[in-house]
Design a protein around this motif. Structure first.
Motif, short mmCIF file in Angstrom:
data_model
loop_
_atom_site.label_atom_id
_atom_site.label_comp_id
_atom_site.label_asym_id
_atom_site.label_seq_id
_atom_site.Cartn_x
_atom_site.Cartn_y
_atom_site.Cartn_z
N VAL A 176 47.76 28.98 37.95
CA VAL A 176 47.39 29.69 36.73
C VAL A 176 46.71 31.01 37.06
CG1 VAL A 176 46.05 29.59 34.58
CG2 VAL A 176 46.91 27.48 35.61
N VAL A 177 47.13 32.06 36.35
CA VAL A 177 46.29 33.26 36.25
C VAL A 177 45.78 33.31 34.82
CG1 VAL A 177 46.21 35.78 36.25
CG2 VAL A 177 47.44 34.59 38.06
N ASP A 178 44.45 33.24 34.70
CA ASP A 178 43.83 33.21 33.37
C ASP A 178 43.23 34.59 33.08
OD1 ASP A 178 42.54 32.60 31.02
OD2 ASP A 178 40.84 31.62 32.03
N LEU A 179 43.73 35.22 32.03
CA LEU A 179 43.23 36.57 31.73
C LEU A 179 41.95 36.58 30.90
CD1 LEU A 179 46.47 36.97 32.27
CD2 LEU A 179 46.01 39.26 31.43
N SER A 180 41.47 35.42 30.51
CA SER A 180 40.20 35.37 29.77
C SER A 180 39.03 35.35 30.76
CB SER A 180 40.14 34.12 28.90
OG SER A 180 39.68 33.01 29.67
N ALA A 181 37.83 35.29 30.21
CA ALA A 181 36.63 35.23 31.05
C ALA A 181 36.24 33.80 31.41
CB ALA A 181 35.46 35.90 30.33
N ALA A 182 37.07 32.82 31.01
CA ALA A 182 36.64 31.41 31.10
C ALA A 182 36.24 30.96 32.50
CB ALA A 182 37.75 30.50 30.56
N TYR A 183 36.87 31.54 33.52
CA TYR A 183 36.54 31.10 34.88
C TYR A 183 36.15 32.25 35.79
CZ TYR A 183 38.00 26.45 33.58
OH TYR A 183 38.07 25.23 32.98
N ARG A 184 35.65 33.34 35.19
CA ARG A 184 35.34 34.51 36.03
C ARG A 184 33.98 34.46 36.70
NH1 ARG A 184 36.73 39.08 31.64
NH2 ARG A 184 39.00 38.88 31.56
N ILE A 185 33.00 33.82 36.06
CA ILE A 185 31.62 33.97 36.51
C ILE A 185 31.14 32.69 37.15
CG2 ILE A 185 29.33 34.74 35.80
CD1 ILE A 185 30.68 35.79 33.21
N LYS A 186 30.68 32.80 38.40
CA LYS A 186 30.26 31.61 39.14
C LYS A 186 28.97 31.02 38.57
CE LYS A 186 33.69 31.85 41.86
NZ LYS A 186 34.80 30.94 41.50
N ASN A 187 28.10 31.91 38.11
CA ASN A 187 26.83 31.47 37.56
C ASN A 187 27.03 30.94 36.15
OD1 ASN A 187 24.33 31.20 36.43
ND2 ASN A 187 23.68 33.31 36.85
N PRO A 188 26.95 29.59 35.97
CA PRO A 188 27.32 29.03 34.66
C PRO A 188 26.37 29.43 33.53
CG PRO A 188 26.46 27.31 36.13
CD PRO A 188 26.59 28.55 36.96
N SER A 189 25.15 29.85 33.86
CA SER A 189 24.22 30.21 32.78
C SER A 189 24.68 31.45 32.02
CB SER A 189 22.82 30.42 33.33
OG SER A 189 22.78 31.64 34.05
N ALA A 190 25.59 32.22 32.63
CA ALA A 190 26.10 33.39 31.92
C ALA A 190 26.85 33.00 30.65
CB ALA A 190 27.01 34.20 32.83
N TYR A 191 27.46 31.81 30.67
CA TYR A 191 28.30 31.45 29.51
C TYR A 191 27.49 31.25 28.24
CZ TYR A 191 32.29 31.73 32.50
OH TYR A 191 33.25 32.24 33.32
N PRO A 192 26.45 30.41 28.26
CA PRO A 192 25.66 30.34 27.01
C PRO A 192 24.98 31.68 26.67
CG PRO A 192 24.68 29.01 28.78
CD PRO A 192 26.03 29.42 29.25
N GLY A 207 38.00 41.30 34.04
CA GLY A 207 37.94 42.17 32.87
C GLY A 207 38.21 43.60 33.25
N CYS A 208 38.50 44.43 32.26
CA CYS A 208 38.86 45.82 32.57
C CYS A 208 37.67 46.62 33.05
CB CYS A 208 39.54 46.48 31.35
SG CYS A 208 38.69 46.24 29.78
N TYR A 209 36.53 46.54 32.34
CA TYR A 209 35.36 47.28 32.82
C TYR A 209 34.97 46.83 34.23
CZ TYR A 209 34.32 49.19 28.10
OH TYR A 209 34.35 49.85 26.91
N PRO A 210 34.89 45.51 34.50
CA PRO A 210 34.56 45.09 35.87
C PRO A 210 35.56 45.60 36.91
CG PRO A 210 34.16 43.28 34.37
CD PRO A 210 34.85 44.36 33.57
N THR A 211 36.85 45.59 36.60
CA THR A 211 37.81 46.08 37.59
C THR A 211 37.50 47.53 37.97
OG1 THR A 211 39.58 44.63 36.81
CG2 THR A 211 40.26 46.62 37.98
#
Lengths: 344, 344, 344, 344
Positions: free
Chosen positions: D93-109, D147-151
């Motif tokens: 899978v290549v997922d274009l959403s942010a669902a699995y981008r950030i290793k630090n899970p606290s960013a999600y909430p 994401g585009c800004y991060p890229t």
């Protein structure tokens, strides 16, 4: 005078408020919008946040008694009813919808999808194009403010129709419109990335403005004339061009003379020596007109430019307001037209 | 095969290079531009800085011997001479100017301001609209690549003219063009702040593309037909719409059938069920066409959309190149057309 | 009062005429432009063709005697001389060039490429930012009207600099400008097809407006502050955003309070609750400001929006004119600002 | 190989189809979209009406078995679940959403408003920026497309972070984005008349892309670095600029050398001698970078440009696809990048 604007959160509503904010004789005492009820003007329209009406709050429901004069900027069907109610209360109304524009009632089921029930009111209302119906507007209590395409096209046709010089049965009209002409409602094809860099014709056979235009010219012309009309969307916010072609024997100089003569006292019509550009009319109530003749094909080519929200809607509504209330016809509107134009 | 591009620093030149960079059979061995002589391609066109031709240097003067095939993207008069010189050397040429487009030589003094001296060459050259002149292009050594307005308009007219169904003497054509159609030369009215948000008609009576269009249709039609043509500038970079209106008895279904039949094998013509939009053709060699009929006025309404730099110039030039050199007609151009389209 | 506009055919000149046409106390008695000498205003600027000055003709040479007040909208070096000549004749001048903006004369050779010879006049002239130098402007005979980037940036910085709350040595400023900020002169990268859909930073290290900004803030601040400035071109005609970031201890509520307090009587500054948008200030003399604080990094983020031709040039010049001539500071300019705003 | 695109009716979906239509090794066997279920590709995206997938019909529900490889272009929360299901079935899978981008899970909430339940999967997924994580991508079965800004921002920062030359604790990032970056969903402020001619910053303190950027740089840097980020909307359809400022001792020549060295083998990174412009990258997978140094303030200024839908989304997703499936990394994407660029 107390003025109410019903349907005040769209583009034409915002333009009415912009214009009326200069009027010292006027107090806008209600702005009505279901969608924005409870919000202040300045929060919905930040560009008006230094207006004298900045803290006015949008109402959910119109109060049909508290204003002396009403502008209606609503969809067609609600306007049918509301104009009737206001009329019964003796209020003067400028209605920016098509609800009372067309004398021929069969146009409504054919082009708008509903039967018009108030035929008497329909015949009593006056079509608000001052260059043609100034006198009637002055006596009217219901003025149906013209559509933007009809305004640009009828002003390009009126002297020729009145003079009876059109030899073809049909008149070919091609028009360009900025996207604000379609209103403030969201649509996929007007989402910025999709409209950006795009242009296209639409409704090339049966646009709603056709019966409105034919109604007016056939009220003037001895000969029945048909409008062959192709509108196009172009990717600007405001502005409209109408390019009108018809067969005639009258050559360029005579044609131009005819137009200059007909419009010589009109405060908002400028006959140009070159084709008009929308940039020169945006924000104003001007209609710029250019007249030419194609010797090879025997066609007159008349081109007009307006701001679809200015002369094509809200500033023309104020022009009607000025006439209906006995003010100088160009008061405030002239100043707005002169300074609101953005250059470049 | 070695290919030279003379006049390579304008928009059509840049598009030729973009397209040819995919061609494995081709080596561009010279790009010529007085204005940019000595500069590298990638410095003049940064968007091509990863092209295989990125380090090619613009030459001051054309070498008329070293290439096998020449594309000329020059003003009209220099092209008149240069085509002749190349022809004498036995080279094949696609000329993107108007120098050899019009068979009737009187059009040149009337519309272009110069006498055309090489009448024999004029009659030998072939008009490079493959959908009409494919066979002749295949045998030609001089192909005059059509103008953008004529391409869009003639493709909208061809099936009707060929079938002889046009009943009016004149055809009313209204067209919209993006600003790149006027080339890369600087002009005040194309300075960004002045062109932004603007749109206007220009040359409404005597545009240079009229004799080019009439030349082609009157070579096909039994009846003499005149073009009544109003071009408009709209504020986009690329893209063109041509809206064509003529009297006919043929109704919508028959008309559409006629067009679908005529163009059924054309790789770059798409007959649509809805009016076309420039967004869908930008960057490509497609011509999208929509056919309708106005029962009230008895007019056919045919609308076409092209990219003025694609099918209207450089990609059509490559289509001609493919035909002239015996390649598959849509090779590379199809891929370019498919992937160069930007959405949104 | 007779007013002369020298350099009247550029964008700032056109905006001065648009604004001054409302002034009943003023007669523009000369408009000067080498490029358009002999032409009438309405032919050069069709959007002003219903102005009271529509028939005024551009002069080749300025008459330094016949006007009481002069606006100069010329390149920097001609302004250096002309301001001196006018000053010697006792005329009041608002100069829209940079010729007299910077007190530190070494900025001229470093950033503008010429030595400034008139140091006395340089020290006598007043920087025309009324929110900072109102009192001095009232007494001045030479007012150097600020640049557009400095106007937006200094108004975003002034309360913080005055209060001494900036803890970093350098302030990071990123700004966006519409293309009219570069003037009316033709350039390849501002040719419409090339500027359309484009955006880019330029002069990221050494833009001319840096010494102008540092000159003002270091005249106020006890601590030496440097501006780290990156300007960007965006594809709109008018409008400017300046985003200013600096380290401070003051949190959002305090910062906002500081800005509201400092600007509480300013007629043309609006402190917003949301980031500003250029659409809301185009055509006006407003500067919209938003203040925020990044708790994570300890940075204040202050964002301002102006119209580069309005508060960033010509309407600010009229504000200075009003102050210098003893008129109410916001007379006419307020009405222009309210009605010239185009919505949408 | 059979490829499924789930969420195929948005801008990134359309771009994936455009790109994949060149792939001879690939068959797109499902395109899924709730909103357009039952419609054909060519009717939803007329610009793709000559694609080999033109007659493919949008499905209502995804089939998680029938494809070998999946692209997900869905909102964040549905992606969380769907990636898990596909992973359990052994799909790549290549997922274009942010669902699995950030290793630090606290960013999600904190930034996305939901708790991430699948921490193991989160740590297993690879961040799909090939210039940094190429090797991991090659082995991954779940790639979280950036994401585009991060890229744009991370590519401007990576060599400096890796080399450890950033002396400030925070990095000031200002970015400009075209409106397609906000997706295809309708919003009032992206309605054409309102977005036209407008530009503004938004979310100036707490944009969702901050934790994504900090996550990556702090995985590389020894020293904790904070991003001070202000994004701005500009009125173009596509394109993004990121302007990055940080304190360092390394001067311009060394900095540029560092960047050229780090990226010397990268097929899609171009180090320029002048600031980049979005026009030169639109439609492509290029990231253009410019490096400069401000001697006065001691700041590096690094500026990058990408197409937010290209390198910022769908073409980067194809680059990841190529790596994950063992193809040549730049296959097809290079050709698309070269010819999809529209000039002008």
């Amino acid at each position: 005078m107390k003025v109410g604007i019903i349907g005040a959160s769209g583009y034409t509503g915002a333009e009415l408020i912009r214009g009326l904010s200069l009027y010292q004789e006027v107090e806008i005492n209600q702005i009505v919008s279901r969608n924005f009820a409870g919000k202040k003007l300045k929060d919905v329209f930040p560009h008006l946040s230094d207006s004298r009406y900045q803290d006015l709050t949008f109402e959910e429901e119109a109060d049909l008694d508290s204003s002396d004069f009403y502008f209606l900027a609503l969809p067609h069907q609600p306007s049918v009813e509301l104009v009737k109610l206001l009329h019964e209360k003796g209020k003067k109304v400028v209605d920016l919808s098509a609800a009372y524009r067309i004398k021929n009632p069969s146009a409504y089921p054919n082009y708008y999808g509903f039967e018009h029930k108030y035929l008497e009111l329909l015949s009593e209302s006056v079509y608000g194009l001052p260059e043609i119906f100034r006198e009637e507007i002055g006596k009217a209590s219901i003025v149906a403010n013209p559509g933007c395409y009809p305004t640009a096209t009828l002003l390009a046709l009126f002297p020729a129709v009145k003079e009876g010089i059109i030899q073809s049965d049909s008149i070919t009209v091609n028009a360009l419109s900025g996207i604000s002409g379609a209103g403030r409602g969201l649509k996929q094809h007007f989402h910025y990335p999709e409209a950006y860099g795009n242009a296209y014709p639409y409704n090339p056979i049966k646009h709603r403005h056709i019966p409105e235009m034919e109604d007016v010219i056939n009220g003037i012309s001895d000969k029945k004339l048909l409008i062959r009309f192709t509108p196009h969307i172009i990717p600007v916010s405001r502005g409209m061009i109408s390019t009108v072609v018809f067969k005639t024997d009258m050559k360029k100089e005579q044609l131009e003379e005819l137009y200059r003569l007909e419009y010589r006292y009109e405060p908002f019509i400028r006959i140009l020596n070159n084709p008009p550009a929308i940039k020169d009319v945006v924000g104003s109530n001007y209609c710029d007109i250019y007249v030419d003749y194609d010797e090879r094909t025997g066609d007159a080519v008349v081109i007009s430019a307006i701001d679809n929200l200015g002369k094509g809607a809200s500033l023309q509504a104020l022009q009607n307001f000025n006439i209906m209330t006995g003010m100088l016809e160009d008061k405030y509107i002239k100043d707005i037209s002169r300074v609101s134009i953005l250059f470049p």
